[in-house]
Design a protein around this motif. Structure first.
Motif, mmCIF file in Angstrom:
data_model
loop_
_atom_site.group_PDB
_atom_site.id
_atom_site.type_symbol
_atom_site.label_atom_id
_atom_site.label_comp_id
_atom_site.label_asym_id
_atom_site.label_seq_id
_atom_site.Cartn_x
_atom_site.Cartn_y
_atom_site.Cartn_z
ATOM 1 N N LEU A 110 48.626 28.184 19.711
ATOM 2 C CA LEU A 110 49.287 26.950 19.176
ATOM 3 C C LEU A 110 48.201 26.021 19.126
ATOM 4 O O LEU A 110 48.306 24.981 18.204
ATOM 5 N N GLN A 114 47.556 23.870 15.553
ATOM 6 C CA GLN A 114 47.560 22.539 15.134
ATOM 7 C C GLN A 114 46.430 21.885 14.817
ATOM 8 O O GLN A 114 46.431 21.016 13.761
ATOM 9 N N LYS A 195 57.733 26.716 18.356
ATOM 10 C CA LYS A 195 56.314 27.111 18.728
ATOM 11 C C LYS A 195 56.444 28.357 19.347
ATOM 12 O O LYS A 195 55.234 29.123 19.101
#
Length: 416
Positions: A110, A114, A195
Motif C-alpha cells: 500500500l 501510494q 485498500k
C-alpha cells in the motif's frame, strides 16, 4: 551543488548502522556521506562506533519541512525508517520534488502504491529515481529475473513464460521492523475494503493495471510440486512469505519495460522445505496454514496481544549477523527452453545481506548512475546491470544457466 552525495536516514537503527558501516568500508575516497535521524546523540554514537567524521542532519520523520531540507541537501537519500506507510511519506515526497534519488527497504504494497500514485509523474519531471525495496525485498527477485531475461535475449530464445523464484536455502533472523510493517498494513486493510482489494491484486504495483494481460488466477499462497517448476526440483514447495510483495515488484518491472519479459510472463515465489515425497507436503502445507494463522491472529485484538509478546519488536535485530540465503530462478521461454539463475549470499538476508544490497544500490546511483529517466522505479529498471556488477564484486553470486547461456555456476537445489 548539493552538500552531500549520500545521506543515510535512520542511521542509528539496527539496519541503518549496518548500511552506514558498509558505506564506510566500501565507498570511494572523496564521496560525501552524512548521517540523519531524529536523535543527534544517537547519531554521534554511530559516528564514534564507525570511526568516521561525517556530518549529522537532525530531522524527525514527521516534520515535512525538516525532511525536505534533508532531501534538498543530497544527491541520494537512503532511508531505513519503517513502517514506511507510517513514517515514510514526507521523505519520499520531498525527494521526488527535489530531484533527489531515493532508496528504501519497504515491503509494503500500500505504501509503494501510494508512492507511485503521488510521485511517479513528479519524479519523471525532476529526474529523481524513487527506488523502493532495495534489500532482501526485492533485489534477489527483481535482479534474478532480470539476469535470466538478459540471458534469454542474448540467446534469441524467445520470451519468458512460467517463471518462479525458489528460496532453496535460508538462514536468518526475522526483522521486528518487517513484523511491524505487516501489522500496520493489516490494520489498514481491515479498515478500508478498497485498500484490501489493492493489496490483493497481483498487479497492484503496475503502472497501468488495465493494460496487464489476463493470465488467470495467480496465487501467492499455493503449495506446488517441485517438478512442476523445474525437473531438478524434488518434494513439495511451500509459499514464500514475501511472495505477495516481491511478485508485484517483478511484474511492475515487466510493465515499465514495455512487457520486455513477455505478455505471457507468469511469476511466483516459493520456498524449498526438503525433498522428501512424504514429509515435504506436510511441512509445505504447515507453512501455508501457519502463515494464514499468523495473519488472522494479528488482525484480532485478543490473539494479537499474545502473538506480540513473542514476536521481535521494531528496531530489534539478531544477536548474530551470521546467515545465508540462496534464491534460484527457474524460467521457461516461448521456444521451450529452460533457464535458471542463482542469487546467493553468505550473510543474514534481512540484516547483513540487506545492508550490502541497499548500500551498493546507493553507490550505484551516487557513483555509477546508469542512464535512464526518473520516476517511481524498481531495482531492475533503475539500476539493472550496474547493481548486478556491484553486488558480484562484494562476493554475492549472481549467475545464469540455460541451453546456451554463459554461466559462472550451475544452480543446484539445496534443502532448506
Amino acid at each position: 551543488m548539493t552538500e552531500h552525495d549520500i545521506v543515510v536516514y535512520g542511521a542509528s537503527g539496527f539496519v541503518g548502522v549496518l548500511v552506514a558501516r558498509h558505506l564506510a568500508e566500501h565507498s570511494p575516497d572523496g564521496l560525501r556521506i552524512a548521517l540523519a535521524g531524529r536523535s543527534e546523540s544517537k547519531l554521534e554514537a554511530v559516528k564514534r562506533r564507525l570511526g568516521v567524521d561525517w556530518p549529522i542532519l537532525v530531522a524527525d520523520a514527521g516534520d515535512a519541512e525538516a525532511v525536505a531540507q534533508v532531501a534538498q541537501a543530497t544527491r541520494v537519500l537512503v532511508t531505513t525508517v519503517g513502517p514506511y506507510a507510517k513514517y515514510g511519506k514526507p521523505l519520499v515526497d520531498a525527494c521526488a520534488k527535489a530531484g533527489t534519488d531515493y532508496l528504501d527497504l519497504t515491503g509494503e504494497v500500500l505504501f509503494a502504491r501510494q508512492s507511485i500514485d503521488d510521485n511517479h509523474e513528479v519524479a519523471r519531471g525532476t529526474g529523481a529515481r524513487i527506488v523502493h525495496s532495495c534489500g532482501f525485498d526485492s533485489i534477489p527477485s527483481d535482479l534474478g529475473v532480470h539476469v535470466v531475461n538478459e540471458a534469454v535475449r542474448a540467446d534469441g530464445a524467445g520470451e519468458l513464460t512460467d517463471t518462479a523464484m525458489v528460496v532453496t536455502s535460508f538462514r536468518g533472523g526475522v526483522s521486528g521492523g518487517t513484523i511491524d510493517s505487516l501489522r500496520h498494513q493489516l490494520d489498514t486493510i481491515k479498515r478500508d475494503p478498497a485498500k484490501r482489494r489493492i493489496a490483493a491484486s497481483p498487479y497492484s504495483l503496475s503502472p497501468d493495471r488495465a493494460a496487464e494481460p489476463d493470465l488467470g488466477r495467480q496465487s501467492d499462497v499455493a503449495t506446488v510440486r517441485g517438478d512442476r517448476v523445474h525437473p531438478s526440483l524434488r518434494g513439495t514447495l511451500a509459499p514464500f512469505f514475501m511472495a505477495s510483495y516481491n511478485t508485484r515488484v517483478v511484474r511492475r518491472t515487466n510493465a515499465l519495460r514495455g512487457f520486455a519479459y513477455g505478455r505471457g510472463f507468469r511469476y511466483r515465489e516459493l520456498m524449498s522445505v526438503g525433498a522428501s515425497p512424504l514429509l515435504s507436503p506436510v511441512v509445505a502445507n504447515g507453512v501455508k496454514v501457519g502463515f494464514g494463522a499468523l495473519v488472522a491472529g494479528l488482525m484480532l485484538p485478543p490473539t494479537r496481544y499474545v502473538i506480540d509478546r513473542v514476536l521481535p519488536k521494531p528496531g530489534e535485530g539478531p544477536s548474530s549477523e551470521e546467515g545465508h540465503f540462496t534464491c534460484d530462478v527457474f524460467a521457461r521461454t516461448t521456444t521451450g527452453a529452460h533457464y535458471t539463475a542463482r542469487f546467493r549470499a553468505h550473510s543474514d538476508p534481512g540484516y547483513g545481506g540487506t545492508a550490502i544490497m541497499l548500500g551498493e544500490s546507493a553507490l550505484a546511483l551516487a557513483v555509477d548512475r546508469p542512464e535512464g529517466e526518473g520516476g517511481v522505479l524498481t531495482p531492475a529498471t533503475a539500476l539493472g546491470d550496474a547493481l548486478v556488477e556491484r553486488l558480484r564484486a562484494t562476493g554475492i553470486e549472481i549467475s545464469t544457466r540455460g541451453p546456451r547461456a554463459d554461466s559462472r555456476t550451475r544452480p543446484e537445489t539445496e534443502a532448506a
